[in-house]
Design a protein around this motif. Structure first.
Motif, PDB file in Angstrom:
ATOM      1  N   PRO A   1     -29.177  21.037 -25.001  1.00 14.56           N
ATOM      2  CA  PRO A   1     -29.496  22.504 -25.776  1.00 14.56           C
ATOM      3  C   PRO A   1     -28.295  23.424 -25.501  1.00 14.56           C
ATOM      4  O   PRO A   1     -27.571  23.318 -24.430  1.00 14.56           O
ATOM      5  CB  PRO A   1     -30.788  22.566 -25.083  1.00 14.56           C
ATOM      6  CG  PRO A   1     -31.414  21.326 -24.478  1.00 14.56           C
ATOM      7  CD  PRO A   1     -30.014  20.653 -24.170  1.00 14.56           C
ATOM      8  N   VAL A   2     -28.201  24.427 -26.361  1.00 20.22           N
ATOM      9  CA  VAL A   2     -27.258  25.562 -26.318  1.00 20.22           C
ATOM     10  C   VAL A   2     -27.505  26.211 -25.141  1.00 20.22           C
ATOM     11  O   VAL A   2     -26.457  26.596 -24.501  1.00 20.22           O
ATOM     12  CB  VAL A   2     -27.336  26.501 -27.399  1.00 20.22           C
ATOM     13  CG1 VAL A   2     -26.436  27.433 -27.397  1.00 20.22           C
ATOM     14  CG2 VAL A   2     -26.834  25.563 -28.748  1.00 20.22           C
TER      15      VAL A   2
ATOM     16  N   SER B   1     -24.414  26.832 -22.253  1.00 20.52           N
ATOM     17  CA  SER B   1     -24.172  28.220 -21.964  1.00 20.52           C
ATOM     18  C   SER B   1     -24.240  28.304 -20.392  1.00 20.52           C
ATOM     19  O   SER B   1     -23.192  28.821 -19.771  1.00 20.52           O
ATOM     20  CB  SER B   1     -25.193  29.254 -22.871  1.00 20.52           C
ATOM     21  OG  SER B   1     -24.796  30.528 -22.397  1.00 20.52           O
ATOM     22  N   ALA B   2     -25.356  28.033 -19.761  1.00 21.18           N
ATOM     23  CA  ALA B   2     -25.265  28.452 -18.363  1.00 21.18           C
ATOM     24  C   ALA B   2     -24.303  27.367 -17.609  1.00 21.18           C
ATOM     25  O   ALA B   2     -23.848  27.924 -16.619  1.00 21.18           O
ATOM     26  CB  ALA B   2     -26.841  27.727 -17.896  1.00 21.18           C
TER      27      ALA B   2
ATOM     28  N   ILE C   1     -31.471  22.843 -30.960  1.00 19.67           N
ATOM     29  CA  ILE C   1     -30.567  22.395 -29.843  1.00 19.67           C
ATOM     30  C   ILE C   1     -30.841  23.287 -28.712  1.00 19.67           C
ATOM     31  O   ILE C   1     -30.858  22.577 -27.468  1.00 19.67           O
ATOM     32  CB  ILE C   1     -29.052  22.378 -30.427  1.00 19.67           C
ATOM     33  CG1 ILE C   1     -28.822  21.257 -31.291  1.00 19.67           C
ATOM     34  CG2 ILE C   1     -28.198  22.016 -28.904  1.00 19.67           C
ATOM     35  CD1 ILE C   1     -27.338  21.247 -31.870  1.00 19.67           C
ATOM     36  N   GLY C   2     -31.160  24.356 -28.918  1.00 26.33           N
ATOM     37  CA  GLY C   2     -31.229  25.467 -27.707  1.00 26.33           C
ATOM     38  C   GLY C   2     -32.667  25.505 -27.395  1.00 26.33           C
ATOM     39  O   GLY C   2     -32.867  26.306 -26.427  1.00 26.33           O
ATOM     40  N   VAL C   3     -33.773  24.841 -27.908  1.00 30.38           N
ATOM     41  CA  VAL C   3     -35.109  25.000 -27.189  1.00 30.38           C
ATOM     42  C   VAL C   3     -35.355  24.420 -26.066  1.00 30.38           C
ATOM     43  O   VAL C   3     -34.702  23.455 -25.683  1.00 30.38           O
ATOM     44  CB  VAL C   3     -36.211  24.704 -28.437  1.00 30.38           C
ATOM     45  CG1 VAL C   3     -36.138  25.472 -29.584  1.00 30.38           C
ATOM     46  CG2 VAL C   3     -35.903  23.084 -28.994  1.00 30.38           C
ATOM     47  N   GLY C   4     -36.505  24.933 -25.493  1.00 30.05           N
ATOM     48  CA  GLY C   4     -36.824  24.254 -24.256  1.00 30.05           C
ATOM     49  C   GLY C   4     -36.187  24.751 -22.848  1.00 30.05           C
ATOM     50  O   GLY C   4     -35.031  24.984 -22.969  1.00 30.05           O
ATOM     51  N   GLY C   5     -36.681  24.272 -21.761  1.00 33.74           N
ATOM     52  CA  GLY C   5     -35.984  24.706 -20.556  1.00 33.74           C
ATOM     53  C   GLY C   5     -35.461  23.449 -20.025  1.00 33.74           C
ATOM     54  O   GLY C   5     -35.622  22.947 -18.941  1.00 33.74           O
ATOM     55  N   ALA C   6     -34.836  22.488 -20.886  1.00 34.89           N
ATOM     56  CA  ALA C   6     -34.096  21.259 -20.700  1.00 34.89           C
ATOM     57  C   ALA C   6     -33.345  21.349 -19.317  1.00 34.89           C
ATOM     58  O   ALA C   6     -32.561  22.522 -19.408  1.00 34.89           O
ATOM     59  CB  ALA C   6     -33.487  20.626 -21.854  1.00 34.89           C
ATOM     60  N   GLU C   7     -32.989  20.314 -18.722  1.00 37.68           N
ATOM     61  CA  GLU C   7     -32.136  20.394 -17.347  1.00 37.68           C
ATOM     62  C   GLU C   7     -30.958  19.762 -17.933  1.00 37.68           C
ATOM     63  O   GLU C   7     -30.987  18.805 -18.899  1.00 37.68           O
ATOM     64  CB  GLU C   7     -32.780  19.559 -16.218  1.00 37.68           C
ATOM     65  CG  GLU C   7     -33.969  20.141 -15.569  1.00 37.68           C
ATOM     66  CD  GLU C   7     -34.481  19.468 -14.327  1.00 37.68           C
ATOM     67  OE1 GLU C   7     -33.614  18.657 -13.778  1.00 37.68           O
ATOM     68  OE2 GLU C   7     -35.609  19.226 -14.001  1.00 37.68           O
ATOM     69  N   ALA C   8     -29.985  20.074 -17.448  1.00 40.74           N
ATOM     70  CA  ALA C   8     -28.564  19.775 -17.527  1.00 40.74           C
ATOM     71  C   ALA C   8     -28.431  18.132 -17.142  1.00 40.74           C
ATOM     72  O   ALA C   8     -28.923  17.977 -16.004  1.00 40.74           O
ATOM     73  CB  ALA C   8     -27.699  20.363 -16.894  1.00 40.74           C
TER      74      ALA C   8
END
Length: 196
Positions: free
Chosen positions: A45-46, A50-51, A7-14
């Protein structure tokens, strides 16, 4: 690789609705919720969750909102700001007062003068079904359960200390005498108001 890692991998955009969705969820939870639970529920992603939570928390503080988004041991939750505690306490004590309906007042009077009393007996005295009103009075803390009737097994009710406090009484013996308000031919009437 754990579920949390995927769930937390990658630099996915919100997603554009993430902040709104986080706020909606955080407004209804009654205990802190983890970033992982939020990420899983929102399919984001987590790291993105978090951000977004950090941004929301910072934004609320900068804007001087009456609430705060805090990270605690078990996750995130919305809290009232400490500087608003007096206002909230005043509202909860005084601002929430709701007047009782005529039906509720009549039901309270029956319970107060006949306690401990069953719902059936209250309904018989009033001449209408009082179940809903009785539930409301219990929820407001004015009456409470007082055991069961030995003969019928019916749940009995009595007034609470909060009831006395609201009326400014030290005890039930300070309730006013009902005799001046009763009809002259009260002798011989049973609990339903019928002549025996």
């Amino acid at each position: 690789m754990t579920c949390e890692d995927t769930i937390g991998v990658g630099g996915a955009e919100a997603p554009p609705t993430l902040r709104r969705d986080l706020e909606a969820v955080l407004m209804v939870v009654d205990q802190p919720v983890s970033e992982y639970e939020l990420a899983k529920a929102l399919d984001v992603p987590v790291t993105v969750v978090s951000a977004a939570l950090e941004d929301l928390s910072r934004e609320y503080t900068e804007q001087g909102r009456g609430f705060d988004l805090r990270a605690v041991a078990d996750g995130w939750r919305v809290y009232t700001r400490p500087e608003c505690a007096d206002v909230v306490e005043h509202f909860l004590r005084e601002g929430q007062e709701v007047r009782l309906t005529q039906a509720a007042l009549e039901t309270m009077a029956v319970v107060a003068y006949r306690q401990p009393v069953s719902r059936g007996r209250v309904s018989a005295v009033r001449g209408v079904n009082c179940d809903g009103v009785m539930r409301t009075l219990v929820l407001r803390g004015l009456i409470e359960e007082a055991g069961h009737d030995a003969e019928s097994g019916a749940q009995l009710y009595r007034t609470t200390s909060y009831f006395l406090e609201r009326l400014g009484l030290r005890g039930l013996d300070e309730l006013p005498d009902l005799a001046p308000f009763l009809p002259d031919d009260i002798e011989g009437l049973d609990d339903t108001g019928e002549h025996t």
